[in-house]
Design a protein around this motif. Structure first.
Motif, PDB file in Angstrom:
ATOM      1  N   MET A 103       0.843  -1.200   0.000  1.00 11.73           N
ATOM      2  CA  MET A 103       0.000   0.000   0.000  1.00 11.73           C
ATOM      3  C   MET A 103       0.880   1.252   0.000  1.00 11.73           C
ATOM      4  N   PRO A 104       0.363   2.383  -0.530  1.00 12.81           N
ATOM      5  CA  PRO A 104       1.130   3.621  -0.456  1.00 12.81           C
ATOM      6  C   PRO A 104       1.306   4.024   0.998  1.00 12.81           C
ATOM      7  N   LEU A 105       2.399   4.747   1.270  1.00 17.79           N
ATOM      8  CA  LEU A 105       2.747   5.080   2.653  1.00 17.79           C
ATOM      9  C   LEU A 105       2.779   6.587   2.849  1.00 17.79           C
ATOM     10  N   LEU A 106       2.230   7.037   3.966  1.00 25.16           N
ATOM     11  CA  LEU A 106       2.333   8.430   4.396  1.00 25.16           C
ATOM     12  C   LEU A 106       3.061   8.493   5.725  1.00 25.16           C
ATOM     13  N   VAL A 107       3.800   9.575   5.937  1.00 30.49           N
ATOM     14  CA  VAL A 107       4.320   9.897   7.263  1.00 30.49           C
ATOM     15  C   VAL A 107       3.556  11.117   7.753  1.00 30.49           C
ATOM     16  N   MET A 108       3.035  11.039   8.982  1.00 36.01           N
ATOM     17  CA  MET A 108       2.290  12.149   9.581  1.00 36.01           C
ATOM     18  C   MET A 108       2.953  12.493  10.908  1.00 36.01           C
ATOM     19  N   LYS A 109       3.307  13.749  11.087  1.00 39.37           N
ATOM     20  CA  LYS A 109       3.964  14.180  12.322  1.00 39.37           C
ATOM     21  C   LYS A 109       3.073  15.147  13.084  1.00 39.37           C
ATOM     22  N   PHE A 110       2.911  14.936  14.384  1.00 38.56           N
ATOM     23  CA  PHE A 110       2.091  15.800  15.227  1.00 38.56           C
ATOM     24  C   PHE A 110       2.972  16.404  16.321  1.00 38.56           C
ATOM     25  N   GLY A 111       3.025  17.740  16.345  1.00 40.21           N
ATOM     26  CA  GLY A 111       3.826  18.443  17.337  1.00 40.21           C
ATOM     27  C   GLY A 111       3.149  18.508  18.689  1.00 40.21           C
ATOM     28  N   GLY A 112       3.845  19.137  19.631  1.00 39.69           N
ATOM     29  CA  GLY A 112       3.383  19.149  21.020  1.00 39.69           C
ATOM     30  C   GLY A 112       2.018  19.768  21.222  1.00 39.69           C
ATOM     31  N   THR A 113       1.724  20.868  20.522  1.00 42.17           N
ATOM     32  CA  THR A 113       0.401  21.486  20.685  1.00 42.17           C
ATOM     33  C   THR A 113      -0.698  20.622  20.069  1.00 42.17           C
ATOM     34  N   SER A 114      -0.340  19.796  19.099  1.00 40.73           N
ATOM     35  CA  SER A 114      -1.330  18.933  18.442  1.00 40.73           C
ATOM     36  C   SER A 114      -1.699  17.725  19.285  1.00 40.73           C
ATOM     37  N   VAL A 115      -0.862  17.411  20.284  1.00 39.62           N
ATOM     38  CA  VAL A 115      -1.127  16.266  21.171  1.00 39.62           C
ATOM     39  C   VAL A 115      -1.060  16.702  22.628  1.00 39.62           C
ATOM     40  N   ALA A 116      -1.496  17.942  22.897  1.00 41.00           N
ATOM     41  CA  ALA A 116      -1.306  18.544  24.219  1.00 41.00           C
ATOM     42  C   ALA A 116      -2.123  17.870  25.313  1.00 41.00           C
ATOM     43  N   ASP A 117      -3.234  17.222  24.958  1.00 37.79           N
ATOM     44  CA  ASP A 117      -4.053  16.532  25.948  1.00 37.79           C
ATOM     45  C   ASP A 117      -4.774  15.381  25.254  1.00 37.79           C
ATOM     46  N   LEU A 118      -5.587  14.664  26.010  1.00 33.65           N
ATOM     47  CA  LEU A 118      -6.234  13.472  25.456  1.00 33.65           C
ATOM     48  C   LEU A 118      -7.211  13.822  24.332  1.00 33.65           C
ATOM     49  N   ASP A 119      -7.888  14.954  24.447  1.00 31.01           N
ATOM     50  CA  ASP A 119      -8.809  15.358  23.377  1.00 31.01           C
ATOM     51  C   ASP A 119      -8.060  15.630  22.080  1.00 31.01           C
ATOM     52  N   ARG A 120      -6.923  16.278  22.189  1.00 32.93           N
ATOM     53  CA  ARG A 120      -6.148  16.576  20.979  1.00 32.93           C
ATOM     54  C   ARG A 120      -5.504  15.319  20.397  1.00 32.93           C
ATOM     55  N   ILE A 121      -5.125  14.396  21.256  1.00 35.19           N
ATOM     56  CA  ILE A 121      -4.619  13.115  20.754  1.00 35.19           C
ATOM     57  C   ILE A 121      -5.727  12.391  19.990  1.00 35.19           C
ATOM     58  N   ALA A 122      -6.955  12.451  20.539  1.00 35.58           N
ATOM     59  CA  ALA A 122      -8.091  11.823  19.851  1.00 35.58           C
ATOM     60  C   ALA A 122      -8.339  12.487  18.492  1.00 35.58           C
ATOM     61  N   ASN A 123      -8.214  13.813  18.456  1.00 38.43           N
ATOM     62  CA  ASN A 123      -8.396  14.545  17.194  1.00 38.43           C
ATOM     63  C   ASN A 123      -7.344  14.122  16.167  1.00 38.43           C
ATOM     64  N   ALA A 124      -6.087  14.027  16.620  1.00 33.99           N
ATOM     65  CA  ALA A 124      -5.007  13.615  15.719  1.00 33.99           C
ATOM     66  C   ALA A 124      -5.216  12.180  15.245  1.00 33.99           C
ATOM     67  N   ALA A 125      -5.644  11.313  16.149  1.00 40.17           N
ATOM     68  CA  ALA A 125      -5.891   9.921  15.770  1.00 40.17           C
ATOM     69  C   ALA A 125      -6.980   9.834  14.711  1.00 40.17           C
ATOM     70  N   GLY A 126      -7.998  10.701  14.799  1.00 38.59           N
ATOM     71  CA  GLY A 126      -9.046  10.719  13.784  1.00 38.59           C
ATOM     72  C   GLY A 126      -8.499  11.059  12.413  1.00 38.59           C
TER      73      GLY A 126
END
Length: 420
Positions: free
Chosen positions: A1-24
């Motif tokens: 399958m084609p591959l992507l790399v996705m990077k999330f910085g500190g503000t993007s994973v600052a709490d559990l809600d933002r981690i959930a948003n990034a996971a989506g």
């Protein structure tokens, strides 16, 4: 399958809600048919907290143990992200740097990549894993100790994985929605760029633009990794953000693509030094040994004799450096004077200056760019103290109080509000 790399910085994973948003966002890319390598930073503020713990525990700390502690922030985020993806029904697992393994040099807190073997992650993809969540900012030394990569380490990790795995693209999710023609906080006319070349982005990053770290852009340019900068907090699609790519992918280049600024600059001048072979090496060698990052350099020539015993021309030498490195620079130059490595009449330091730069690959084929820049500044009564140029950049040093006016003036002069 084609591959992507996705990077999330500190503000993007600052709490559990933002981690959930990034996971989506990751889950949506899986639905589109991609396997994904996710690179995560520590939650916002956690790395600084860990550094404070180390410094409070041991002021003269062992750098190896420093890395072991400071790297733990990314491990926590990686585990939480993998758990959230599993809750969404996405086959995912977390990877610490030593498990990949991300092989680095032994320079603790400032390690550099040596290799990223693909075997372990490829084997898991073959078994049905769809997402590998990798802790950024860390690796493994030849001595099998945890290392960290220094400032911007997670960005650099993401680009390195994209290069190693031949990813279609590396998406950098942050708290801004792309690369702008200048800082939107300075001028409301700033516009988001659709595309920008690696060379332009590298210049902008080195000149003060803080969206991407210089090391990550250098690596992307070397391995032709297409980068996309976009917001973690907006709905995004394949046209979102700004694509950092090879110049050949840009249909028509503007003469100037962006205006960068650096507020925390200092100007240092050595008056009346001997103009002889090796004097510059003596000055800048002493500064290099002291860890001073020198930027703009100007040398003036005079026909005045140094003294009766040393007839011949003398020169004044001016250079810039970060303002927080001024004490280090002063100490290095005064020590060189005491050891008779150099002689000078006076050392003048100006800490009330700033650097403003215009950047654009279109400068290569367009005459009169410098004149247009200088005329625009002159019209606003802004005096230029130092000038430095490259093939695609012109930087000037000015009084700091005029920095924002200079940025706005140059943005208008080159009509960057029409950028797209």
């Amino acid at each position: 399958m084609p591959l992507l790399v996705m990077k999330f910085g500190g503000t993007s994973v600052a709490d559990l809600d933002r981690i959930a948003n990034a996971a989506g966002k990751v889950a949506r890319e899986v639905e589109r048919g991609y396997d994904v390598i996710v690179i995560v930073s520590a939650m916002a503020g956690k790395t600084n907290e860990l550094v404070r713990w180390v410094e409070s525990t041991s002021p003269f700390f062992d750098a190896r143990e420093y890395d072991a502690v400071v790297a733990s922030g990314e491990n926590v985020t990686a585990g939480l992200m993998a758990l959230r993806l599993q809750e969404l029904g996405v086959p995912a697992r977390s990877w610490q740097g030593w498990q990949v393994p991300i092989l680095t040099t032994s320079a603790h807190s400032a390690a550099r990549f040596v290799d990223i073997p693909r075997d372990n992650i490829d084997a898991k993809f073959a078994e049905g894993m769809r997402v590998a969540v990798v802790a950024g900012f860390q690796g493994l030394s030849p001595e099998n100790r945890i290392t960290t990569l220094g400032r911007g380490g997670s960005d650099t990790t993401a680009v390195a994985f994209a290069a190693a795995f031949g990813a279609e693209r590396c998406d950098i999710y942050t708290d801004v929605d792309g690369i702008y023609t200048t800082d939107p906080r300075i001028t409301s006319k700033a516009r988001k760029l659709t595309r920008i070349s690696f060379e332009e982005m590298l210049e902008l990053a080195s000149l003060g633009a803080k969206v991407l770290q210089t090391r990550s852009v250098e690596l992307a340019m070397r391995y032709k990794v297409r980068l996309r900068v976009l917001s973690s907090f907006d709905d995004t699609d394949e046209t979102s953000g700004t694509l950092v790519c090879d110049e050949e992918e840009i249909m028509e280049s503007k003469v100037v693509s962006g205006v960068a600024h650096s507020r925390d600059e200092a100007k240092i001048t050595l008056f009346t030094i001997e103009d002889r072979p090796g004097i510059a090496a003596s000055i800048f060698g002493a500064l290099a040994e002291a860890g001073v990052n020198v930027d703009m350099i100007v040398q003036n020539i005079s026909e005045k004799d140094y003294d009766d015993e040393h007839p011949g021309a003398v020169t004044d030498m001016t250079f810039s450096c970060p303002v927080d490195q001024v004490p280090r620079a002063r100490k290095a130059l005064e020590a060189a004077l005491e050891r008779n490595l150099i002689k000078y009449d006076e050392l003048i330091i100006d800490t009330e200056v700033a650097k403003v730069s215009i950047v654009g690959i279109g400068m290569r084929s367009q005459a009169g760019v410098a004149a247009r820049m200088f005329e625009a500044l002159a019209a606003e009564g802004i005096n230029i103290k130092v000038i430095a140029t490259s093939e695609i950049k012109i930087s000037v040093m000015i009084d700091r109080k005029y920095m924002e006016l200079a940025v706005q003036t140059l943005h208008d002069a080159f009509e960057l509000e029409k950028a797209g």
